[in-house]
Design a protein around this motif. Structure first.
Motif, PDB file in Angstrom:
ATOM      1  N   LEU C 165     -15.989 -97.203  -9.965  1.00  0.00           N
ATOM      2  CA  LEU C 165     -16.064 -98.326  -9.030  1.00  0.00           C
ATOM      3  C   LEU C 165     -15.859 -99.669  -9.732  1.00  0.00           C
ATOM      4  O   LEU C 165     -15.528-100.657  -9.106  1.00  0.00           O
ATOM      5  CB  LEU C 165     -17.415 -98.330  -8.319  1.00  0.00           C
ATOM      6  N   GLY C 166     -16.072 -99.695 -11.043  1.00  0.00           N
ATOM      7  CA  GLY C 166     -15.985-100.960 -11.752  1.00  0.00           C
ATOM      8  C   GLY C 166     -14.621-101.234 -12.354  1.00  0.00           C
ATOM      9  O   GLY C 166     -14.378-102.309 -12.872  1.00  0.00           O
ATOM     10  N   LYS C 167     -13.733-100.241 -12.321  1.00  0.00           N
ATOM     11  CA  LYS C 167     -12.433-100.428 -12.961  1.00  0.00           C
ATOM     12  C   LYS C 167     -11.379-100.740 -11.916  1.00  0.00           C
ATOM     13  O   LYS C 167     -11.243-100.019 -10.916  1.00  0.00           O
ATOM     14  CB  LYS C 167     -12.033 -99.152 -13.703  1.00  0.00           C
ATOM     15  N   PRO C 168     -10.589-101.770 -12.133  1.00  0.00           N
ATOM     16  CA  PRO C 168      -9.600-102.170 -11.123  1.00  0.00           C
ATOM     17  C   PRO C 168      -8.638-101.056 -10.744  1.00  0.00           C
ATOM     18  O   PRO C 168      -8.246-100.950  -9.597  1.00  0.00           O
ATOM     19  CB  PRO C 168      -8.842-103.316 -11.795  1.00  0.00           C
ATOM     20  N   ASP C 169      -8.271-100.197 -11.696  1.00  0.00           N
ATOM     21  CA  ASP C 169      -7.252 -99.208 -11.347  1.00  0.00           C
ATOM     22  C   ASP C 169      -7.823 -97.969 -10.661  1.00  0.00           C
ATOM     23  O   ASP C 169      -7.070 -97.139 -10.169  1.00  0.00           O
ATOM     24  CB  ASP C 169      -6.412 -98.817 -12.577  1.00  0.00           C
ATOM     25  N   THR C 170      -9.147 -97.815 -10.629  1.00  0.00           N
ATOM     26  CA  THR C 170      -9.692 -96.641  -9.944  1.00  0.00           C
ATOM     27  C   THR C 170     -10.591 -97.009  -8.769  1.00  0.00           C
ATOM     28  O   THR C 170     -10.942 -96.143  -7.961  1.00  0.00           O
ATOM     29  CB  THR C 170     -10.514 -95.768 -10.913  1.00  0.00           C
ATOM     30  N   ALA C 171     -10.968 -98.281  -8.677  1.00  0.00           N
ATOM     31  CA  ALA C 171     -11.969 -98.653  -7.679  1.00  0.00           C
ATOM     32  C   ALA C 171     -11.511 -98.324  -6.259  1.00  0.00           C
ATOM     33  O   ALA C 171     -12.279 -97.784  -5.452  1.00  0.00           O
ATOM     34  CB  ALA C 171     -12.275-100.146  -7.795  1.00  0.00           C
ATOM     35  N   LEU C 172     -10.248 -98.628  -5.946  1.00  0.00           N
ATOM     36  CA  LEU C 172      -9.777 -98.402  -4.578  1.00  0.00           C
ATOM     37  C   LEU C 172      -9.809 -96.927  -4.227  1.00  0.00           C
ATOM     38  O   LEU C 172     -10.251 -96.543  -3.139  1.00  0.00           O
ATOM     39  CB  LEU C 172      -8.353 -98.952  -4.431  1.00  0.00           C
ATOM     40  N   ILE C 173      -9.389 -96.085  -5.181  1.00  0.00           N
ATOM     41  CA  ILE C 173      -9.414 -94.641  -4.924  1.00  0.00           C
ATOM     42  C   ILE C 173     -10.846 -94.184  -4.707  1.00  0.00           C
ATOM     43  O   ILE C 173     -11.146 -93.417  -3.795  1.00  0.00           O
ATOM     44  CB  ILE C 173      -8.755 -93.879  -6.091  1.00  0.00           C
TER      45      ILE C 173
END
Lengths: 279, 333, 316
Positions: C165-173
């Motif tokens: 949830l804290g990483k821009p590249d995985t948060a949306l997923i």
């Protein structure tokens, strides 16, 4: 023999898959509930463990009940939900009756007009709704929420109820007319009692989004006196992010009423969805 | 009292004319039956008389009072519905009494009338039951009782027997006939079953395509049908229609003869034909012939007869029981 | 009918009293619905054509939209939110609906034991509010608590854990999957109902024709439940392009990290009400709401006039 065995192994696979998904669905809720009753240390050291006599601790609950005004949030949510459901059922059933019972000019048009709201979310009108509520002095009142949720619930209620009202026997209504019942008496005394199961389905469909809504309480009624449970717990948890006991207890308190209601009514709810929804 | 007059009653749903000008006189105490194929407008006509449907134009008088704009409850009528239409949440007694209660009848009067009607229909034992706890036949009797307690000027029946099984249907038919004799009330009854019409009616009204085809007693309709439609509709199996030209008759277009008015002989007769099918009903034998002279012919013989498919036989119509119709289908008298 | 008018008065159309009760039955619903839903919606659409010029509200035509789509201050946020919303929707279609269909297919196996239990349990998350769901998952995925690494360790995947949830590249997923977790019950139930509606005779006929097991599902049942799949797709579409609560709860109004989970709903909220230093902008809020309206309207029209028309509805 081989076919029986093949189907046995297939059934086993199906059960494994379903148990697996059931765990995924229920586990987070379960985890929250058990940890809400543990001491802070135990929450972090053994999150998977059920509370034992040593780790059992209700400090989270005492914090929540001592700090937040949860009783009044509950009361607000309760008033809003019950009032909105009552209005949706009454107004929706009346309109559904008019549309399904009488031939009049504009019937189809009115039906389509009322059906618009099934697909178009009421949220999109928020900018003007807020303006209107400010103009009429309804901001930060429960009335504002009740009105919005009533408008939101009416389209689906009219749709479902008119489907069901079409199944009420014409002969029965005509018998009532010959016995001298007014159109109002026919609606309230003959038709409404017969569509009670559909009313229950509509009530459930209406209730869930109202009880859970965050958007309108946040925008239309964020004052302390009018906060709903959903908004209240959102803000409360936001403040207490680091107090895990309090957060877990607040979550559990928010889950419990839904959980209890669901366990009591799940059969009716599921029957309602499976019978009424896809028609 | 209970007389009914309809004058040029019309009904249209948008562009569709369902009733195209109905004129009818029903005298006090008459049992009148509307018959016709489905979609002929008979139910609509009954509902217009009841006030459940509005006529588009025309006049409806009950006991010489214009009722076209009077609501159903004020017309002095009672109706028995095909689906019984009992109030599911009321017991038998309250089902029968609701109409009177709405009209403000005193309670002891309601009780008296309910008791009388339920005695007449042997429903005394069931007065406190709900409709769901009754059999189909009992429900239909309650529905009839609900009509009786209103002591209406007109009884209206909308296919009241079609939801009952065959045995119960005969019993209830007899029951309705008995009620008509006892109550001496005016009754109007809709059905698509010609047996019900023939057995119950004083007067039958045959409707087709929104027009009255003929009004008369059952035997009048049977013996003197006014046109091809009535001739074909009344009687079973249906009347044989023969192209008059094939018989060399010049003053008619069609000749009709009922299957029971044809005699069969193996040796000699008017028309020669070949047996194509035989139905044995016990009391009757129905023989289907194919004749070069006149086409297909249905013959109804009383009792048991043995004809094999392929047999050549001769058919002779009974001379004074043939019907003649002109080019537009009207009977020539 | 022309001859009717020419003759006596009995032929004249019958005048009857107005049926006021129809109006009485319709009026309450019509008034509340129009006043609180339809008129504000129309007013919002109208507001999108106005803006404040020199302190006075003025008609600006499509200028607001031009700003939203092209102006440096707005366009980046808008296109980012739209892109994220599309991804949000695609993940739902690819994950939520197939899982829902699979669960429904398994639940509808005749005489399956515990089916009612599974059904009840799997539907439970759907009833919870986004707020509850959002926080629960925030806690579970939190590296501080360590529940997720612990669980992943059980299946030997501990090394794959990261604070998604804290990483821009995985948060949306991650947010999308949380939403899928919550809502999978709805497609499951609707498909389940559609499967139950298939008459037993059809299935028995298929058995007699030797169509069994998987091929039975693909060749017989799936074509018959296509209309239900159409319905859940449009429901998902409307729900997704209108979503707000979950992102707001899990990631806040800023839809972090770095707006990587920003969708149209959160953008609308921030624009209309402002946040931190930015002031609320009513006109631009109305403009974004109008865009959302048009997107949803396009989707619904596509469904009603194209997909639903093409799709065969079978009468049993």
């Amino acid at each position: 023999m081989s076919k029986a065995r093949a189907s046995l192994s297939r059934t086993t696979l199906v059960h494994l898959a379903l148990i697996g998904y059931t765990l995924i669905a229920v586990f987070p809720v379960f985890l929250t509930l058990i940890n809400s009753m543990k001491s802070r240390n135990a929450i972090f050291r053994n999150p998977m463990q059920l509370p034992t006599t040593e780790t059992f601790d209700l400090v989270g609950y005492t914090t929540v009940l001592g700090q937040g005004d949860f009783a009044s949030y509950f009361q607000n949510s309760f008033i809003v939900t019950v009032a909105a459901i009552a209005l949706v059922l009454l107004f929706g059933a009346m309109a559904a009756f008019a549309l399904s019972e009488y031939r009049f000019r504009g019937n189809t048009l009115m039906g389509l007009y009322l059906a618009l709201g099934i697909m178009i979310p009421i949220r999109l009108g928020t900018v003007a709704i807020l303006q209107g509520m400010v103009a009429t002095g309804l901001v930060n009142t429960l009335t504002a929420l009740i009105l919005v949720y009533t408008a939101q619930g009416i389209p689906l209620a009219v749709f479902i109820l008119s489907e069901f009202m079409r199944t009420v026997s014409d002969d029965l209504k005509n018998a009532g007319r010959i016995d001298g019942l007014s159109e109002y008496a026919i609606f309230f005394r003959l038709v409404l009692p017969l569509v009670r199961p559909a009313m229950a389905t509509v009530a459930v469909f209406t209730m869930i989004p109202i009880w859970n809504d965050l958007w309108f309480p946040l925008i239309l009624a964020p004052s302390e006196a009018t906060k709903t449970v959903t908004l209240g717990s959102q803000l409360f948890i936001g403040q207490f992010v680091t107090n895990w006991n309090a957060v877990l207890a607040a979550l559990s308190l928010a889950i419990l009423p839904v959980l209890v209601l669901y366990l009591v009514f799940s059969r009716q709810l599921i029957r309602g969805i499976t019978s009424g929804a896809v028609k | 009292m209970g007389s009914l007059q309809l004058k040029s009653v019309r009904k249209s749903f948008g562009p569709v004319d369902v009733l195209k000008g109905i004129d009818l006189d029903v005298k006090d105490g008459e049992f009148v039956i509307f018959v016709g194929p489905s979609g002929c407008g008979k139910s609509t006509l009954l509902r217009i008389i009841a006030g459940l449907e509005d006529a588009t134009s025309g006049s409806i008088t009950i006991d010489d009072q214009e009722v076209a704009t009077v609501p159903p409850a004020k017309r002095g009528i009672a109706m028995v519905f095909q689906s019984y239409a009992l109030y599911p949440h009321l017991n038998v007694k309250d089902n029968m009494g609701l109409g009177l209660k709405q009209a403000g009848t005193p309670k002891d009067e309601i009780d008296r009338r309910v008791a009388k009607a339920s005695a007449m229909l042997s429903l005394e034992k069931y007065l406190t039951r709900r409709p769901a706890e009754l059999s189909g036949g009992q429900r239909q009797r309650v529905a009839i009782g609900r009509a009786i307690v209103r002591e209406p000027k007109l009884f209206l029946f909308d296919e009241p027997l079609s939801n009952l099984d065959a045995a119960l249907r005969v019993n209830t038919r007899l029951e309705i006939a008995r009620l008509h004799r006892e109550l001496k009330a005016t009754m109007i009854y809709v059905t698509h079953d010609q047996v019900e019409a023939m057995t119950l009616a004083d007067k039958i009204v045959v409707l087709d395509a929104g027009v009255i085809q003929q009004v008369g007693s059952p035997m009048e309709l049977y013996n003197r049908p006014a046109n091809l439609f009535v001739a074909g509709f009344i009687g079973s199996p249906g009347m044989n229609f023969i192209d008059a030209g094939r018989l060399g008759v010049s003053d008619a277009k069609t000749i009709g003869v009922r299957p029971e008015h044809v005699a069969l002989s193996r040796d000699a007769g008017t028309w020669q034909g070949k047996v194509v099918h035989v139905e044995h009903l016990g009391a009757d034998t129905i023989v289907y012939l194919e004749s070069e002279a006149i086409g297909t012919l249905t013959v109804r013989l009383f009792g048991e007869h043995h004809h094999a498919v392929g047999d050549v036989v001769f058919a002779t119509p009974s001379a004074d029981q043939t019907h003649r119709f002109d080019a537009v289908g009207q009977a020539i008298r | 009918m022309s001859d009717a008018t020419s003759s006596r008065d009995t032929m004249a159309p019958i005048r009857r009293p107005r049926r006021w009760h129809i109006a009485v039955f319709l009026l309450p619903a019509f008034l509340v619905y129009s006043a609180v839903m339809i008129l504000p919606l129309i007013e919002t659409l109208r507001l999108s054509l106005f803006n404040t010029v020199d302190g006075e509200p003025a008609f600006v035509g499509l200028a607001n939209f031009k700003v939203l789509f092209g102006d440096a201050r707005w366009a980046a946020d808008f296109w980012n939110a739209l892109k994220n919303n599309v991804i949000f929707f695609i993940i739902h279609m690819l994950v939520q609906n197939p899982i829902g269909v699979a669960l429904a297919a398994m639940l509808s196996i005749p005489k399956l034991r515990f089916a009612a239990f599974y059904r009840t349990a799997i539907f439970l998350p759907t009833l919870l509010s986004f707020v509850i769901v959002g926080f629960i998952w925030k806690l579970i995925l939190s590296p501080i608590w360590g529940v997720s690494p612990y669980l992943m360790d059980l299946v030997g995947l501990k090394s794959f854990f990261s604070p998604w949830l804290g990483k821009p590249d995985t948060a949306l997923i991650a947010v999308s999957l949380i939403s899928v977790w919550q809502y999978v019950g709805i497609p499951m139930m609707l498909i389940y109902a559609a499967l139950l509606n298939i008459p037993e005779e059809v299935i028995e006929a298929a058995e007699c024709d030797g169509v069994t097991g998987w091929s039975q599902f693909w060749k017989i049942k799936l074509p018959l439940i296509l209309p239900a799949i159409g319905i859940i797709s449009i429901l998902t579409f409307v729900g997704n392009f209108n979503a707000f609560d979950l992102v707001y709860t899990v990631q806040g109004a800023l839809a972090g990290p770095d707006k990587s989970t920003d969708i149209l709903g959160t953008l609308l909220y921030r624009t209309f009400f402002g946040f931190q230093l930015q002031l609320g902008d009513r006109s631009m809020g109305a403009t974004i709401a109008t865009v959302m309206f048009l997107i949803i309207l396009a989707g619904v029209s596509l469904y009603l006039f194209v997909i639903q028309r093409r799709m065969r509805r079978y009468q049993f």
